[in-house]
Design a protein around this motif. Structure first.
Motif, PDB file in Angstrom:
ATOM      1  N   CYS A  29      -3.262   1.697   0.776  1.00  0.00           N
ATOM      2  CA  CYS A  29      -3.581   0.911   1.958  1.00  0.00           C
ATOM      3  C   CYS A  29      -3.840   1.862   3.130  1.00  0.00           C
ATOM      4  O   CYS A  29      -3.315   2.985   3.165  1.00  0.00           O
ATOM      5  CB  CYS A  29      -2.401   0.005   2.283  1.00  0.00           C
ATOM      6  N   VAL A  30      -4.605   1.406   4.078  1.00  0.00           N
ATOM      7  CA  VAL A  30      -4.861   2.199   5.282  1.00  0.00           C
ATOM      8  C   VAL A  30      -3.547   2.610   5.934  1.00  0.00           C
ATOM      9  O   VAL A  30      -3.401   3.748   6.387  1.00  0.00           O
ATOM     10  CB  VAL A  30      -5.747   1.407   6.275  1.00  0.00           C
ATOM     11  N   CYS A  31      -2.567   1.707   5.948  1.00  0.00           N
ATOM     12  CA  CYS A  31      -1.290   2.028   6.594  1.00  0.00           C
ATOM     13  C   CYS A  31      -0.579   3.187   5.906  1.00  0.00           C
ATOM     14  O   CYS A  31       0.088   3.993   6.554  1.00  0.00           O
ATOM     15  CB  CYS A  31      -0.395   0.803   6.677  1.00  0.00           C
ATOM     16  N   TYR A  67      -7.107  -2.206   1.202  1.00  0.00           N
ATOM     17  CA  TYR A  67      -6.698  -1.226   0.206  1.00  0.00           C
ATOM     18  C   TYR A  67      -7.939  -0.519  -0.339  1.00  0.00           C
ATOM     19  O   TYR A  67      -8.977  -1.150  -0.549  1.00  0.00           O
ATOM     20  CB  TYR A  67      -5.955  -1.900  -0.951  1.00  0.00           C
ATOM     21  N   TYR A  68      -7.811   0.771  -0.573  1.00  0.00           N
ATOM     22  CA  TYR A  68      -8.929   1.583  -1.063  1.00  0.00           C
ATOM     23  C   TYR A  68      -8.604   2.186  -2.412  1.00  0.00           C
ATOM     24  O   TYR A  68      -7.472   2.587  -2.668  1.00  0.00           O
ATOM     25  CB  TYR A  68      -9.248   2.704  -0.066  1.00  0.00           C
ATOM     26  N   GLN A  69      -9.628   2.255  -3.257  1.00  0.00           N
ATOM     27  CA  GLN A  69      -9.537   2.923  -4.550  1.00  0.00           C
ATOM     28  C   GLN A  69     -10.862   3.609  -4.812  1.00  0.00           C
ATOM     29  O   GLN A  69     -11.854   3.345  -4.128  1.00  0.00           O
ATOM     30  CB  GLN A  69      -9.230   1.916  -5.657  1.00  0.00           C
ATOM     31  N   LEU A  70     -10.879   4.500  -5.806  1.00  0.00           N
ATOM     32  CA  LEU A  70     -12.135   5.118  -6.190  1.00  0.00           C
ATOM     33  C   LEU A  70     -13.091   4.032  -6.656  1.00  0.00           C
ATOM     34  O   LEU A  70     -12.671   3.053  -7.285  1.00  0.00           O
ATOM     35  CB  LEU A  70     -11.924   6.140  -7.311  1.00  0.00           C
ATOM     36  N   GLU A 109       7.217   0.117  -1.039  1.00  0.00           N
ATOM     37  CA  GLU A 109       6.900  -0.976  -1.956  1.00  0.00           C
ATOM     38  C   GLU A 109       7.230  -2.355  -1.365  1.00  0.00           C
ATOM     39  O   GLU A 109       6.527  -3.312  -1.615  1.00  0.00           O
ATOM     40  CB  GLU A 109       7.624  -0.789  -3.290  1.00  0.00           C
ATOM     41  N   GLN A 110       8.280  -2.430  -0.566  1.00  0.00           N
ATOM     42  CA  GLN A 110       8.696  -3.722  -0.047  1.00  0.00           C
ATOM     43  C   GLN A 110       7.853  -4.161   1.160  1.00  0.00           C
ATOM     44  O   GLN A 110       7.535  -5.328   1.295  1.00  0.00           O
ATOM     45  CB  GLN A 110      10.177  -3.696   0.374  1.00  0.00           C
ATOM     46  N   ILE A 111       7.534  -3.248   2.024  1.00  0.00           N
ATOM     47  CA  ILE A 111       6.810  -3.601   3.256  1.00  0.00           C
ATOM     48  C   ILE A 111       5.600  -2.695   3.417  1.00  0.00           C
ATOM     49  O   ILE A 111       5.373  -2.097   4.449  1.00  0.00           O
ATOM     50  CB  ILE A 111       7.732  -3.495   4.501  1.00  0.00           C
ATOM     51  N   ARG A 112       4.782  -2.650   2.409  1.00  0.00           N
ATOM     52  CA  ARG A 112       3.707  -1.683   2.319  1.00  0.00           C
ATOM     53  C   ARG A 112       2.889  -1.537   3.596  1.00  0.00           C
ATOM     54  O   ARG A 112       2.471  -0.453   3.925  1.00  0.00           O
ATOM     55  CB  ARG A 112       2.774  -2.031   1.167  1.00  0.00           C
ATOM     56  N   CYS A 113       2.613  -2.588   4.299  1.00  0.00           N
ATOM     57  CA  CYS A 113       1.648  -2.463   5.388  1.00  0.00           C
ATOM     58  C   CYS A 113       2.139  -2.963   6.725  1.00  0.00           C
ATOM     59  O   CYS A 113       1.375  -3.462   7.520  1.00  0.00           O
ATOM     60  CB  CYS A 113       0.351  -3.153   4.998  1.00  0.00           C
ATOM     61  N   THR A 114       3.396  -2.803   7.016  1.00  0.00           N
ATOM     62  CA  THR A 114       3.884  -3.238   8.311  1.00  0.00           C
ATOM     63  C   THR A 114       3.638  -2.176   9.385  1.00  0.00           C
ATOM     64  O   THR A 114       3.895  -2.417  10.542  1.00  0.00           O
ATOM     65  CB  THR A 114       5.395  -3.550   8.266  1.00  0.00           C
ATOM     66  N   LEU A 115       3.114  -1.015   8.982  1.00  0.00           N
ATOM     67  CA  LEU A 115       2.880   0.050   9.958  1.00  0.00           C
ATOM     68  C   LEU A 115       1.592  -0.148  10.741  1.00  0.00           C
ATOM     69  O   LEU A 115       1.386   0.492  11.747  1.00  0.00           O
ATOM     70  CB  LEU A 115       2.839   1.409   9.250  1.00  0.00           C
ATOM     71  N   GLU A 116       0.697  -0.999  10.302  1.00  0.00           N
ATOM     72  CA  GLU A 116      -0.573  -1.180  11.002  1.00  0.00           C
ATOM     73  C   GLU A 116      -0.384  -2.056  12.202  1.00  0.00           C
ATOM     74  O   GLU A 116       0.425  -2.893  12.290  1.00  0.00           O
ATOM     75  CB  GLU A 116      -1.627  -1.781  10.078  1.00  0.00           C
TER      76      GLU A 116
END
Length: 116
Positions: A29-31, A67-70, A109-116
Motif C-alpha cells: 500500500c502507499v502508506c 495497493y501496488y504490485q508488479l 497487518e491489523q491497521i495496514r493503512c491508517t498512516l495515510e
C-alpha cells in the motif's frame, strides 16, 4: 514496452526502492511505502504514477487505499531483470534497511493503512 522506458523509470533511487520492495512483498500500500521510505505521500504517489505509466506496476483500490504490485503482463525479460536486481541489492543499503523497516512497521497487518 521499450527497454528505454523501463530503465528510465527505474533510474530514480526512490522508484527503484519502491519496485524492489514490491518485488519482495508482492503487493504494498502507499502508506507502507511512505512509512518505509520516510517520504510524504504525494512524493511516493508521484513516483508510483511514473512506474505505473511505464507499465511496471498496476494498482488496485480497496476503499480509500491504493495497493501496488508488479504488472501482471510484464515480459519475461523485465521480470528477470527485476529478480536479478533484487537478488543483487537485497543486502545493500538502503534496500536491506527498507526491508527491515517494513518488517518493523507497527501493527502493519491489523491497521495496514491508517498512516495515510
Amino acid at each position: 514496452m521499450s527497454p528505454e522506458k523501463i530503465f528510465r523509470a527505474l533510474a530514480d533511487e526512490t522508484r527503484l526502492r519502491c519496485v524492489v520492495l514490491i518485488q519482495q512483498k508482492g503487493e504494498l500500500c502507499v502508506c507502507e511505502l511512505t512509512y518505509v521510505l520516510n517520504l510524504a505521500q504525494p512524493k511516493i504517489s508521484r513516483h508510483l504514477a511514473i512506474l505505473k505509466a511505464a507499465n511496471l506496476l498496476q494498482d488496485r483500490r480497496e476503499g480509500l487505499w491504493v495497493y501496488y504490485q508488479l504488472h501482471t503482463d510484464l515480459p519475461a525479460w523485465v521480470r528477470q531483470v527485476l529478480q536479478t536486481t533484487v537478488s543483487g541489492v537485497q543486502e545493500v543499503k538502503p534496500f536491506c534497511t527498507d526491508r527491515q523497516n517494513l518488517s518493523l512497521m507497527p501493527n502493519r497487518e491489523q491497521i495496514r493503512c491508517t498512516l495515510e
